[in-house]
Design a protein around this motif. Sequence first.
Motif, PDB file in Angstrom:
ATOM      1  N   THR A 284     -12.194   9.547  10.902  1.00 46.03           N
ATOM      2  CA  THR A 284     -12.127   9.982   9.504  1.00 46.03           C
ATOM      3  C   THR A 284     -10.894   9.407   8.824  1.00 46.03           C
ATOM      4  O   THR A 284     -10.961   8.795   7.764  1.00 46.03           O
ATOM      5  CB  THR A 284     -12.034  11.515   9.439  1.00 46.03           C
ATOM      6  N   VAL A 285      -9.747   9.623   9.438  1.00 51.75           N
ATOM      7  CA  VAL A 285      -8.460   9.198   8.906  1.00 51.75           C
ATOM      8  C   VAL A 285      -7.462   9.520  10.001  1.00 51.75           C
ATOM      9  O   VAL A 285      -7.715  10.371  10.842  1.00 51.75           O
ATOM     10  CB  VAL A 285      -8.124   9.968   7.606  1.00 51.75           C
TER      11      VAL A 285
ATOM     12  N   LEU B   4       8.033  15.031   5.971  1.00 46.43           N
ATOM     13  CA  LEU B   4       7.207  14.314   4.996  1.00 46.43           C
ATOM     14  C   LEU B   4       5.896  15.043   4.718  1.00 46.43           C
ATOM     15  O   LEU B   4       5.028  14.529   4.033  1.00 46.43           O
ATOM     16  CB  LEU B   4       6.946  12.892   5.490  1.00 46.43           C
TER      17      LEU B   4
ATOM     18  N   LEU C 135       4.732   9.491   0.484  1.00 47.48           N
ATOM     19  CA  LEU C 135       5.025  10.359   1.628  1.00 47.48           C
ATOM     20  C   LEU C 135       3.911  10.326   2.668  1.00 47.48           C
ATOM     21  O   LEU C 135       3.919  11.088   3.624  1.00 47.48           O
ATOM     22  CB  LEU C 135       5.269  11.787   1.134  1.00 47.48           C
TER      23      LEU C 135
ATOM     24  N   TYR D 216      -5.684  18.885  13.577  1.00 51.71           N
ATOM     25  CA  TYR D 216      -6.751  18.979  14.585  1.00 51.71           C
ATOM     26  C   TYR D 216      -8.142  18.538  14.104  1.00 51.71           C
ATOM     27  O   TYR D 216      -8.851  17.889  14.877  1.00 51.71           O
ATOM     28  CB  TYR D 216      -6.803  20.385  15.212  1.00 51.71           C
ATOM     29  N   PRO D 217      -8.519  18.791  12.829  1.00 52.00           N
ATOM     30  CA  PRO D 217      -9.890  18.361  12.473  1.00 52.00           C
ATOM     31  C   PRO D 217     -10.054  16.846  12.565  1.00 52.00           C
ATOM     32  O   PRO D 217     -11.055  16.358  13.078  1.00 52.00           O
ATOM     33  CB  PRO D 217     -10.051  18.846  11.027  1.00 52.00           C
TER      34      PRO D 217
ATOM     35  N   ALA E 135       0.797  -1.242   0.000  1.00 49.46           N
ATOM     36  CA  ALA E 135       0.000   0.000   0.000  1.00 49.46           C
ATOM     37  C   ALA E 135       0.819   1.277   0.000  1.00 49.46           C
ATOM     38  O   ALA E 135       0.259   2.360   0.126  1.00 49.46           O
ATOM     39  CB  ALA E 135      -0.921   0.013   1.221  1.00 49.46           C
ATOM     40  N   GLU E 136       2.141   1.191  -0.115  1.00 53.11           N
ATOM     41  CA  GLU E 136       2.931   2.411   0.045  1.00 53.11           C
ATOM     42  C   GLU E 136       3.828   2.712  -1.157  1.00 53.11           C
ATOM     43  O   GLU E 136       4.733   3.540  -1.066  1.00 53.11           O
ATOM     44  CB  GLU E 136       3.764   2.319   1.332  1.00 53.11           C
TER      45      GLU E 136
ATOM     46  N   VAL F 155      15.055  13.987   2.851  1.00 49.03           N
ATOM     47  CA  VAL F 155      14.126  13.038   2.232  1.00 49.03           C
ATOM     48  C   VAL F 155      14.530  12.761   0.779  1.00 49.03           C
ATOM     49  O   VAL F 155      14.458  11.628   0.323  1.00 49.03           O
ATOM     50  CB  VAL F 155      12.669  13.568   2.289  1.00 49.03           C
TER      51      VAL F 155
ATOM     52  N   ARG G  66       7.246  16.115   9.967  1.00 52.69           N
ATOM     53  CA  ARG G  66       7.299  17.440   9.354  1.00 52.69           C
ATOM     54  C   ARG G  66       7.959  17.383   7.979  1.00 52.69           C
ATOM     55  O   ARG G  66       7.477  17.977   7.009  1.00 52.69           O
ATOM     56  CB  ARG G  66       8.057  18.401  10.289  1.00 52.69           C
TER      57      ARG G  66
ATOM     58  N   ARG H 161       1.528   9.551  -2.254  1.00 55.17           N
ATOM     59  CA  ARG H 161       1.241   8.294  -1.571  1.00 55.17           C
ATOM     60  C   ARG H 161       2.455   7.803  -0.775  1.00 55.17           C
ATOM     61  O   ARG H 161       2.345   7.392   0.376  1.00 55.17           O
ATOM     62  CB  ARG H 161       0.815   7.235  -2.596  1.00 55.17           C
TER      63      ARG H 161
ATOM     64  N   THR I 168      -8.238  10.108   1.545  1.00 51.12           N
ATOM     65  CA  THR I 168      -8.349  10.442   2.974  1.00 51.12           C
ATOM     66  C   THR I 168      -8.378  11.951   3.206  1.00 51.12           C
ATOM     67  O   THR I 168      -8.444  12.402   4.335  1.00 51.12           O
ATOM     68  CB  THR I 168      -7.168   9.839   3.745  1.00 51.12           C
TER      69      THR I 168
ATOM     70  N   TYR J 171     -10.710  13.985   2.088  1.00 55.31           N
ATOM     71  CA  TYR J 171     -12.011  14.591   1.808  1.00 55.31           C
ATOM     72  C   TYR J 171     -12.508  15.573   2.881  1.00 55.31           C
ATOM     73  O   TYR J 171     -13.091  16.592   2.529  1.00 55.31           O
ATOM     74  CB  TYR J 171     -13.075  13.506   1.542  1.00 55.31           C
TER      75      TYR J 171
ATOM     76  N   THR K  63      -1.803  20.965  12.096  1.00 53.86           N
ATOM     77  CA  THR K  63      -2.795  20.941  11.025  1.00 53.86           C
ATOM     78  C   THR K  63      -3.675  19.691  11.077  1.00 53.86           C
ATOM     79  O   THR K  63      -4.544  19.511  10.236  1.00 53.86           O
ATOM     80  CB  THR K  63      -2.096  20.992   9.650  1.00 53.86           C
TER      81      THR K  63
ATOM     82  N   THR L 243      -9.225  24.808   6.323  1.00 52.23           N
ATOM     83  CA  THR L 243      -8.641  24.179   7.508  1.00 52.23           C
ATOM     84  C   THR L 243      -7.148  23.965   7.329  1.00 52.23           C
ATOM     85  O   THR L 243      -6.328  24.338   8.164  1.00 52.23           O
ATOM     86  CB  THR L 243      -9.304  22.800   7.739  1.00 52.23           C
ATOM     87  N   VAL L 244      -6.794  23.318   6.244  1.00 53.41           N
ATOM     88  CA  VAL L 244      -5.416  22.969   5.933  1.00 53.41           C
ATOM     89  C   VAL L 244      -5.465  22.368   4.531  1.00 53.41           C
ATOM     90  O   VAL L 244      -6.507  21.885   4.100  1.00 53.41           O
ATOM     91  CB  VAL L 244      -4.863  21.945   6.944  1.00 53.41           C
TER      92      VAL L 244
ATOM     93  N   TYR M 140      -8.741   5.125  12.120  1.00 54.90           N
ATOM     94  CA  TYR M 140      -9.947   4.894  11.317  1.00 54.90           C
ATOM     95  C   TYR M 140     -10.150   3.385  11.241  1.00 54.90           C
ATOM     96  O   TYR M 140     -10.181   2.754  12.284  1.00 54.90           O
ATOM     97  CB  TYR M 140      -9.905   5.620   9.951  1.00 54.90           C
TER      98      TYR M 140
END
Lengths: 320, 320
Positions: free
Chosen positions: A140-141, A163, B163, A171-172, A24-25, B32, A161, B161, B169, B171, A169, B140-141, A134
């Motif tokens: 959410t994620v 990456l 990173l 917080y939501p 998945a990466e 990186v 940071r 992806r 995710t 949305y 950022t 928001t961000v 999640y």
Amino acid sequence: MKIWCDRANNQRVAWHCRSHPETAESNAYAEVFQLQRSFIGTSPVHVPTVADIQVVTRRPADERPAVILLELPNRHLGCQTYPYDDLVQISRLCRAANIRLHLDGARLWEIQPFYNRPFADLARLFDSVYVSLYKGLRGTVGCVLASSDAAFMAEAALWQRRLGGWMVTSYPVLIDCERAFNLNIGTFERKWRKMCAVAAAIVQATKDFTTSDGRPIVYFTPEVPTCCQVHTHIRGVTRERLAAARDEVERDLGLSVFPWTLPSPFMHELDPDWVLVNGDPLAVQGMDQYFEWSITDKNVDIPDAVFAQGWRAIVTVLFA
Amino acid sequence: MKIWCDRANNQRVAWHCRSHPETAESNAYAEVFQLQRSFIGTSPVHVPTVADIQVVTRRPADERPAVILLELPNRHLGCQTYPYDDLVQISRLCRAANIRLHLDGARLWEIQPFYNRPFADLARLFDSVYVSLYKGLRGTVGCVLASSDAAFMAEAALWQRRLGGWMVTSYPVLIDCERAFNLNIGTFERKWRKMCAVAAAIVQATKDFTTSDGRPIVYFTPEVPTCCQVHTHIRGVTRERLAAARDEVERDLGLSVFPWTLPSPFMHELDPDWVLVNGDPLAVQGMDQYFEWSITDKNVDIPDAVFAQGWRAIVTVLFA
């Protein structure tokens, strides 16, 4: 993984061929971090054993990985997992061999009832732990990386940071994940028991349908679910025929049994340098389908008999 | 930057020493992506000129960067920016030298009224464009990377992806950013005009306060704001004395003029291999303070005279 490797001045890492970094990466471990990966385990469809780990820990020190990743449970193997006593032994072997052990615990919440122990008993066997917010928790994620090594955590924040992430950022999603955690934590024992009951009911309802050599058409991996997530397999049918049967059942009975399936069990997707054992020509030809699914708060209250009825209807359409 | 470098098989990148990758990303470009950075420009407190770019484009081909990043406007220089004709020349120079030009347009929405041209006129001068969805837009961000090169965008998605990001995710923030975009787009001309009026009113209200050699205590960089964001400087006062004066004004008049200040103008923070020009000993000793601020939908309706009154009160407390 990167941090443990840098500390050890050793860029070698190891995991099972069906672990998350592999599937998945997009090869981030190599492309972003220049890590050198080897596989552990002798089977592409079973999680590594203590003996598999011992093969790695017995290598000469300059050939060992700096860190081993275990996925607990392993999503792509239907949430197969490790017996607790094996985990204790694996942890001991790694520490003795100076190999860090990292837990990909994306579904740690879901698997904890299997062990019937506090989360801390599992986490302390590892040097660092990743958990998802999640998936089962239905935030959410988002995710959490944890370690009792404060310097490790500080370095992880620096890499976050670099990456492109930043706690400020986030917080939501953090607010939403806290809500989801509070709603779902403690519910996974019940969801696991329900999955076991539903799987047994489906197997019972479809047991009269077998291949010409007597194997069941519908089966589960693992046979007995380890948690609320599992793989259900259907033998000897193409994706298209299966989807048509599913649609017919949905039309006739109003039961939506699954959304879509994948060829099973990934044999043809495995890395070429992986030794294919138990190779199944049917799988390569796409004549064995499966899908991954979970008991969640959306379906936990549906009676077992309803699941069984839907599956029996599908195999009847296909094979009666 | 990474993608352009890989395409050119050249890991050299260049930007001004007060650009975002230098100040906010913990050396991600090197840590990186193993990119090799050089600085462009001859002043740490002014954005590069066309001549500065020409120095780079005239290097032998095997010493040129693969890509140059321009920050438009440059946040750390009070949102200084480039005349449009200079941008056209810079773009032409880079294309002729086979150097890609990347726009860090985090505040592109804010600066567009300065150019009085469509966004497309600015974007087409660059090979790739980054814009932020928070900051002035107050989402928001989040951010958008854009390019008319489809293969570039596909590769960017792959790196996203790797990173740790994933469109699927994103949305929740995307929904919020669309809301914020719709609320704020088109408002930046008015906010810029307001900032210009407020800055002029503050300068007028504090013009009787000067240093012993006749320089104003309060001044702005740029002197005339380029957009709704600017730096306000206060000469010859420590952070602590300034904060005390601010608190006194807040207590007496109920006006909250600024939250906190930083030593100005960063001379002591600059990279050691940067040639320090116009070095100001006061700045290094922290006797020159500044703060960054914006006109937003929260303060755009406050009369200019109120800003002027607050600032006059502060310098009166400090220097009368």
